[in-house]
Write a protein that holds these residues in place. Sequence first.
Motif, short mmCIF file in Angstrom:
data_model
loop_
_atom_site.label_atom_id
_atom_site.label_comp_id
_atom_site.label_asym_id
_atom_site.label_seq_id
_atom_site.Cartn_x
_atom_site.Cartn_y
_atom_site.Cartn_z
N ASN A 76 0.80 -1.22 0.00
CA ASN A 76 0.00 0.00 0.00
C ASN A 76 0.84 1.28 0.00
OD1 ASN A 76 -2.62 1.03 -0.26
ND2 ASN A 76 -2.68 1.54 1.91
N TYR A 77 1.99 1.25 -0.69
CA TYR A 77 2.80 2.46 -0.87
C TYR A 77 2.42 3.20 -2.15
CZ TYR A 77 6.19 1.19 2.75
OH TYR A 77 6.80 0.91 3.94
N ILE A 78 1.95 2.47 -3.15
CA ILE A 78 1.61 3.06 -4.45
C ILE A 78 0.28 2.53 -4.95
CG2 ILE A 78 4.03 3.37 -5.15
CD1 ILE A 78 3.02 0.87 -7.17
N SER A 79 -0.26 3.23 -5.95
CA SER A 79 -1.41 2.70 -6.68
C SER A 79 -1.10 2.85 -8.17
CB SER A 79 -2.69 3.43 -6.31
OG SER A 79 -2.64 4.78 -6.74
N ARG A 80 -1.70 1.99 -8.98
CA ARG A 80 -1.54 2.04 -10.44
C ARG A 80 -2.90 2.30 -11.05
NH1 ARG A 80 2.32 -3.17 -11.51
NH2 ARG A 80 1.38 -3.95 -9.62
#
Length: 98
Positions: A76-80
């Motif tokens: 849950n550090y990034i989203s695409r």
Amino acid sequence: MNYENQLPILIGDIYRNWREAIDAIAKSYNLSRTEWHVLGKLECRGPKLPQYELSQLIGIDNSQLTRALNTLEDKNYISRKIDKKNRRIRHIELVDPN
């Protein structure tokens, strides 16, 4: 003593020491060097970048980047997100920790 011959050795030593330092920092956050690098690029150049641009900035191939992005997304550090105008483009974005 010919210092010009020593320069490549010294640069190699500096790079190795830098790599070890980054690895230690990343490990303290339970991240790989590549994952740490991705987060750093997004923080400095982002917070949202196309995946192909991120790959070029970091200098790794797309398969390495995809593995790092999978892990970062799981943590849950990034989203695409797929670009609405061009479905072939994926935007990578830092997730707000709040």
